[in-house]
Design a protein around this motif. Structure first.
Motif, PDB file in Angstrom:
ATOM      1  N   ALA A  64      62.002  67.167  11.149  1.00  0.00           N
ATOM      2  CA  ALA A  64      62.476  66.408  12.309  1.00  0.00           C
ATOM      3  C   ALA A  64      63.769  65.668  11.968  1.00  0.00           C
ATOM      4  CB  ALA A  64      61.407  65.424  12.765  1.00  0.00           C
ATOM      5  N   GLU A  65      63.842  65.101  10.776  1.00  0.00           N
ATOM      6  CA  GLU A  65      65.060  64.404  10.367  1.00  0.00           C
ATOM      7  C   GLU A  65      66.240  65.368  10.290  1.00  0.00           C
ATOM      8  OE1 GLU A  65      62.796  61.055   7.638  1.00  0.00           O
ATOM      9  OE2 GLU A  65      64.026  62.569   6.663  1.00  0.00           O
ATOM     10  N   TRP A  66      66.016  66.552   9.701  1.00  0.00           N
ATOM     11  CA  TRP A  66      67.092  67.545   9.600  1.00  0.00           C
ATOM     12  C   TRP A  66      67.495  68.032  10.987  1.00  0.00           C
ATOM     13  CZ3 TRP A  66      70.388  67.893   5.990  1.00  0.00           C
ATOM     14  CH2 TRP A  66      70.041  67.600   4.673  1.00  0.00           C
ATOM     15  N   ARG A  67      66.531  68.216  11.855  1.00  0.00           N
ATOM     16  CA  ARG A  67      66.839  68.652  13.224  1.00  0.00           C
ATOM     17  C   ARG A  67      67.772  67.637  13.891  1.00  0.00           C
ATOM     18  NH1 ARG A  67      62.033  68.293  15.460  1.00  0.00           N
ATOM     19  NH2 ARG A  67      61.303  70.149  14.391  1.00  0.00           N
ATOM     20  N   THR A  68      67.489  66.352  13.700  1.00  0.00           N
ATOM     21  CA  THR A  68      68.326  65.300  14.272  1.00  0.00           C
ATOM     22  C   THR A  68      69.720  65.311  13.646  1.00  0.00           C
ATOM     23  OG1 THR A  68      66.393  63.929  14.701  1.00  0.00           O
ATOM     24  CG2 THR A  68      68.512  62.812  14.631  1.00  0.00           C
ATOM     25  N   LYS A  69      69.790  65.455  12.327  1.00  0.00           N
ATOM     26  CA  LYS A  69      71.082  65.448  11.627  1.00  0.00           C
ATOM     27  C   LYS A  69      71.960  66.637  12.015  1.00  0.00           C
ATOM     28  CE  LYS A  69      69.710  63.288   7.276  1.00  0.00           C
ATOM     29  NZ  LYS A  69      69.613  63.492   5.825  1.00  0.00           N
ATOM     30  N   LEU A  70      71.336  67.809  12.200  1.00  0.00           N
ATOM     31  CA  LEU A  70      72.103  69.044  12.342  1.00  0.00           C
ATOM     32  C   LEU A  70      72.260  69.550  13.770  1.00  0.00           C
ATOM     33  CD1 LEU A  70      70.591  71.009   9.329  1.00  0.00           C
ATOM     34  CD2 LEU A  70      72.740  69.747   9.411  1.00  0.00           C
ATOM     35  N   SER A  71      71.483  69.054  14.680  1.00  0.00           N
ATOM     36  CA  SER A  71      71.441  69.594  16.032  1.00  0.00           C
ATOM     37  C   SER A  71      72.837  69.738  16.654  1.00  0.00           C
ATOM     38  CB  SER A  71      70.579  68.713  16.921  1.00  0.00           C
ATOM     39  OG  SER A  71      70.470  69.262  18.208  1.00  0.00           O
ATOM     40  N   GLY A  72      73.211  70.981  16.939  1.00  0.00           N
ATOM     41  CA  GLY A  72      74.473  71.283  17.590  1.00  0.00           C
ATOM     42  C   GLY A  72      75.705  71.222  16.710  1.00  0.00           C
ATOM     43  N   LYS A  73      75.540  70.862  15.444  1.00  0.00           N
ATOM     44  CA  LYS A  73      76.702  70.767  14.553  1.00  0.00           C
ATOM     45  C   LYS A  73      77.031  72.118  13.941  1.00  0.00           C
ATOM     46  CE  LYS A  73      76.189  65.938  13.464  1.00  0.00           C
ATOM     47  NZ  LYS A  73      76.052  64.931  12.433  1.00  0.00           N
ATOM     48  N   ASP A  89      73.739  79.637  15.758  1.00  0.00           N
ATOM     49  CA  ASP A  89      74.135  80.597  16.788  1.00  0.00           C
ATOM     50  C   ASP A  89      75.373  81.368  16.332  1.00  0.00           C
ATOM     51  OD1 ASP A  89      76.318  78.865  17.159  1.00  0.00           O
ATOM     52  OD2 ASP A  89      75.539  78.030  19.027  1.00  0.00           O
ATOM     53  N   GLU A  90      75.936  82.171  17.219  1.00  0.00           N
ATOM     54  CA  GLU A  90      77.082  83.021  16.882  1.00  0.00           C
ATOM     55  C   GLU A  90      78.299  82.225  16.410  1.00  0.00           C
ATOM     56  OE1 GLU A  90      75.356  83.235  19.757  1.00  0.00           O
ATOM     57  OE2 GLU A  90      74.347  85.156  19.486  1.00  0.00           O
ATOM     58  N   GLN A  91      78.435  80.983  16.861  1.00  0.00           N
ATOM     59  CA  GLN A  91      79.565  80.147  16.468  1.00  0.00           C
ATOM     60  C   GLN A  91      79.292  79.342  15.193  1.00  0.00           C
ATOM     61  OE1 GLN A  91      78.352  80.073  19.800  1.00  0.00           O
ATOM     62  NE2 GLN A  91      79.828  81.673  20.246  1.00  0.00           N
ATOM     63  N   GLY A  92      78.093  79.478  14.634  1.00  0.00           N
ATOM     64  CA  GLY A  92      77.750  78.739  13.414  1.00  0.00           C
ATOM     65  C   GLY A  92      77.190  77.359  13.663  1.00  0.00           C
ATOM     66  N   ASN A  93      76.812  77.075  14.916  1.00  0.00           N
ATOM     67  CA  ASN A  93      76.223  75.781  15.248  1.00  0.00           C
ATOM     68  C   ASN A  93      74.711  75.820  15.047  1.00  0.00           C
ATOM     69  OD1 ASN A  93      78.719  74.671  16.149  1.00  0.00           O
ATOM     70  ND2 ASN A  93      78.477  75.813  18.050  1.00  0.00           N
ATOM     71  N   ALA A  94      74.169  74.788  14.435  1.00  0.00           N
ATOM     72  CA  ALA A  94      72.730  74.726  14.174  1.00  0.00           C
ATOM     73  C   ALA A  94      71.958  74.691  15.486  1.00  0.00           C
ATOM     74  CB  ALA A  94      72.416  73.496  13.336  1.00  0.00           C
ATOM     75  N   THR A  95      70.956  75.570  15.577  1.00  0.00           N
ATOM     76  CA  THR A  95      70.112  75.591  16.783  1.00  0.00           C
ATOM     77  C   THR A  95      68.734  75.005  16.498  1.00  0.00           C
ATOM     78  OG1 THR A  95      69.370  77.848  16.292  1.00  0.00           O
ATOM     79  CG2 THR A  95      71.280  77.594  17.777  1.00  0.00           C
ATOM     80  N   HIS A  96      68.208  75.263  15.303  1.00  0.00           N
ATOM     81  CA  HIS A  96      66.934  74.690  14.904  1.00  0.00           C
ATOM     82  C   HIS A  96      66.758  74.847  13.394  1.00  0.00           C
ATOM     83  CE1 HIS A  96      65.851  78.917  15.602  1.00  0.00           C
ATOM     84  NE2 HIS A  96      64.807  78.733  14.828  1.00  0.00           N
ATOM     85  N   VAL A  97      65.780  74.132  12.853  1.00  0.00           N
ATOM     86  CA  VAL A  97      65.492  74.202  11.418  1.00  0.00           C
ATOM     87  C   VAL A  97      63.994  74.429  11.214  1.00  0.00           C
ATOM     88  CG1 VAL A  97      67.416  72.702  10.769  1.00  0.00           C
ATOM     89  CG2 VAL A  97      65.193  71.708  11.162  1.00  0.00           C
ATOM     90  N   THR A  98      63.677  75.065  10.099  1.00  0.00           N
ATOM     91  CA  THR A  98      62.293  75.265   9.694  1.00  0.00           C
ATOM     92  C   THR A  98      62.220  75.139   8.181  1.00  0.00           C
ATOM     93  OG1 THR A  98      62.585  77.666   9.491  1.00  0.00           O
ATOM     94  CG2 THR A  98      61.750  76.839  11.609  1.00  0.00           C
ATOM     95  N   TYR A  99      61.032  74.980   7.675  1.00  0.00           N
ATOM     96  CA  TYR A  99      60.806  75.049   6.235  1.00  0.00           C
ATOM     97  C   TYR A  99      60.036  76.316   5.928  1.00  0.00           C
ATOM     98  CZ  TYR A  99      62.538  70.556   4.658  1.00  0.00           C
ATOM     99  OH  TYR A  99      63.349  69.510   4.305  1.00  0.00           O
ATOM    100  N   GLY A 100      60.299  76.899   4.781  1.00  0.00           N
ATOM    101  CA  GLY A 100      59.536  78.077   4.375  1.00  0.00           C
ATOM    102  C   GLY A 100      60.337  79.107   3.653  1.00  0.00           C
TER     103      GLY A 100
END
Length: 96
Positions: free
Chosen positions: A31-40, A85-96
């Motif tokens: 959740a923290e990474w999702r907040t940090k990276l969302s749309g960047k 996504d295609e432009q290199g923007n973070a869409t979501h994160v997972t662990y694994g």
């Protein structure tokens, strides 16, 4: 055991299980990474704006996954997968 003691015991037991379970620990981090990276935009070099995030600032165990990429199915609970996504923007994160 009173109901208050039982609730306290249950809460402490759940906290202990979460501390010993890396997947549970990763849920908060996810959740923290999702907040940090969302749309960047994820970049190789230095992040030069609030809309970019440098790969060097990601955890040691990570992979950036572009659309349609073939990835191995090996599972590492502490590896951060950053889906872009295609432009290199973070869409979501997972662990694994």
């Amino acid at each position: 055991m009173s109901s208050d003691e039982e609730r306290t015991f249950t809460r402490l037991l759940e906290e202990q299980r979460a501390q010993n379970n890396p997947v549970s620990a990763n849920r908060t981090s996810e959740a923290e990474w999702r907040t940090k990276l969302s749309g960047k935009k994820i970049v190789d070099g230095q992040a030069n704006s609030v809309d970019t995030f440098s790969k060097k600032d990601l955890p040691e165990k990570h992979r950036v996954v572009p659309p349609g990429a073939v990835v191995t199915k090996d599972y590492y609970p502490d590896r951060l997968n950053v889906h872009v996504d295609e432009q290199g923007n973070a869409t979501h994160v997972t662990y694994g």
